[in-house]
Design an enzyme around this catalytic site. Sequence first.
Site, PDB file in Angstrom:
ATOM      1  N   SER A 165       0.816  -1.210   0.000  1.00 46.00           N
ATOM      2  CA  SER A 165       0.000   0.000   0.000  1.00 46.00           C
ATOM      3  C   SER A 165       0.854   1.266   0.000  1.00 46.00           C
ATOM      4  O   SER A 165       1.611   1.504  -0.935  1.00 46.00           O
ATOM      5  CB  SER A 165      -0.956  -0.041   1.200  1.00 46.00           C
ATOM      6  OG  SER A 165      -1.939   0.951   1.104  1.00 46.00           O
ATOM      7  N   ASP A 222      10.452   4.745  -9.801  1.00 43.12           N
ATOM      8  CA  ASP A 222      10.047   5.329 -11.086  1.00 43.12           C
ATOM      9  C   ASP A 222      10.766   6.638 -11.378  1.00 43.12           C
ATOM     10  O   ASP A 222      11.019   6.977 -12.547  1.00 43.12           O
ATOM     11  CB  ASP A 222       8.535   5.571 -11.098  1.00 43.12           C
ATOM     12  CG  ASP A 222       7.744   4.288 -11.314  1.00 43.12           C
ATOM     13  OD1 ASP A 222       8.377   3.223 -11.487  1.00 43.12           O
ATOM     14  OD2 ASP A 222       6.502   4.337 -11.315  1.00 43.12           O
ATOM     15  N   LYS A 258      -0.418  -4.126  -3.535  1.00 43.96           N
ATOM     16  CA  LYS A 258      -1.737  -3.558  -3.205  1.00 43.96           C
ATOM     17  C   LYS A 258      -1.835  -2.169  -3.837  1.00 43.96           C
ATOM     18  O   LYS A 258      -1.240  -1.219  -3.351  1.00 43.96           O
ATOM     19  CB  LYS A 258      -1.947  -3.471  -1.702  1.00 43.96           C
ATOM     20  CG  LYS A 258      -3.304  -2.889  -1.316  1.00 43.96           C
ATOM     21  CD  LYS A 258      -3.473  -2.828   0.191  1.00 43.96           C
ATOM     22  CE  LYS A 258      -4.838  -2.264   0.569  1.00 43.96           C
ATOM     23  NZ  LYS A 258      -4.984  -0.836   0.244  1.00 43.96           N
TER      24      LYS A 258
END
Length: 555
Positions: free
Chosen positions: A294, A305, A319
Amino acid sequence: MKRILGIIAIILCIGAAIAANDSRGERKDRFSRKLGTFNTIVKELQTNYVDTLDANTIMDKTIGALLYQIDPYTEYYPAGDQDEILSISEGKYAGIGSFISRRGDITIFSEPQWGSPARKGGIRAGDIILAINGDSITSKTPVSDVSKRLRGQAGTEVKIDVRRPHVADSLLSFNIIRSDIKINPLPYYGVADNGVGYIKLTTFNENSAREVRDAVLSMLRNPNLKGIVIDLRDNGGGLLESAVQIASYFVPKGTEIVRTKGRNPHDERVFKTTGQPLDLKLPLAILINENTASASEILSGSMQDLDRAVIVGERSYGKGLVQTTRPLPYDDLLKITTGRYYIPSGRLIQALDYSHRNPDGSPARTPDSLTHEFATRAGRIVRDGGGITPDVHVTTPDGNRLLYNIVADFWAYDYATKYYAEHPDSVSPDSLRVTDEMFEAFKASIDPSRFKYDKQCESGLQYLREAAETEGYMTDSVAAQFDILGKMLHHDLSHDLDLNRKDIIEIIDNELALRYFSDADRVRRTLPSDSTLAAAYEVILAPEHYKAILSKKKE
């Protein structure tokens, strides 16, 4: 009765909303008919069933069953059962400060928190709860009810009767004053001798971002600081906003960290950093494992990223769903999945598809072969659909059934409880070590008749025997060879314990640390033997290697 009718109205409204958004009229009509049938059944039970029904319990279970069919994160919280969800988000609750658990027919204090009223008042790990304020705790008392009785307004007193194992006067009573218990999201941080800072973050609540900020600022004042490691292993997440705020400490202001998309296009929200960063160049590594989920995946995934951190460890949980809370009639609460989140590369890391189920009812998992490629800011290939894949893989050894049973059946826990009862004096974190004598005492504490574990060699041999008989190969000479092999592969518990000595000592050491040391000391003691942290150190202390990992890969 009003509350029951309100709950029925909630179910009807949920059903109506689902039906209203279904473009197929036949399906809509079928759903509406089922809702009508449900309403009629409830009325019939209330009016004509032979016995009086506990309507609250029935409806709570009905709602729970309904929401379970959707996903495990959409949950209903009646007015009196919201302490847990509020404590997760707010980072505090009022009570005595101890975890409790059920063991067979008894409920125990499994872990009084360091510095809590429970610990200061004399409660120990392993104490068996007999009564709270005079009300007996029996095998039929749910753990949730015990928790409710222990919690209460700060400043109020609660009387607790316990039975303490391994002491002469085992029946004890404690009068403990409840207080506001703050959940510390950052039990430890510090700079190692090699110049690398380490931050252990266990959850994302309202206090997490401030605690991390203070830790980073403290480290930046160290002139020998060479990089920072943020440990998100076993961090199940929490507040999305907290993850975004922590990310803002390491990337330029205005950087997109995550965006959420709901059912309707206007539900899309973009979360960008709003504050000035604390540092943009210092090498950063983030530790993850299969229990990193999460908000932890938002932080680790966005840093991956954006090519701002090297991710070290094992693939994370996966998740990618967002939950929000909605108020319901009569002060009830609904936590509902309202969207999915996408990290800067545009990927969704959700691993399980709850809208498509396998024949056994379990959610479908997207196979790696069907995931999609995305690119980091520097052009590195990353994939969606299955958590965050680390840049540096560090695989932790798989346990075995013997080790599992030592933990699951409380053998190590009970030994530590007994040891602490016999050695209650405080010791320094660096002096306590499991000696040969202690290991032998632990072995002696195990009753072989009650210690059950899978003996794979014996099970495998028995399978071969049966296969040989079925297929006609069981001659006298083959049977004799099986008997010889059986004697060679016969399991001996003492031998198996010795074979797993290193891992067992680590388990015992952790149990003893739980009783003797603060959260910070417990974390600090594990760092020298942490192979994943060692891998992160290697990356940070090799600047060219660090840069190479974060640069665009040419394949």
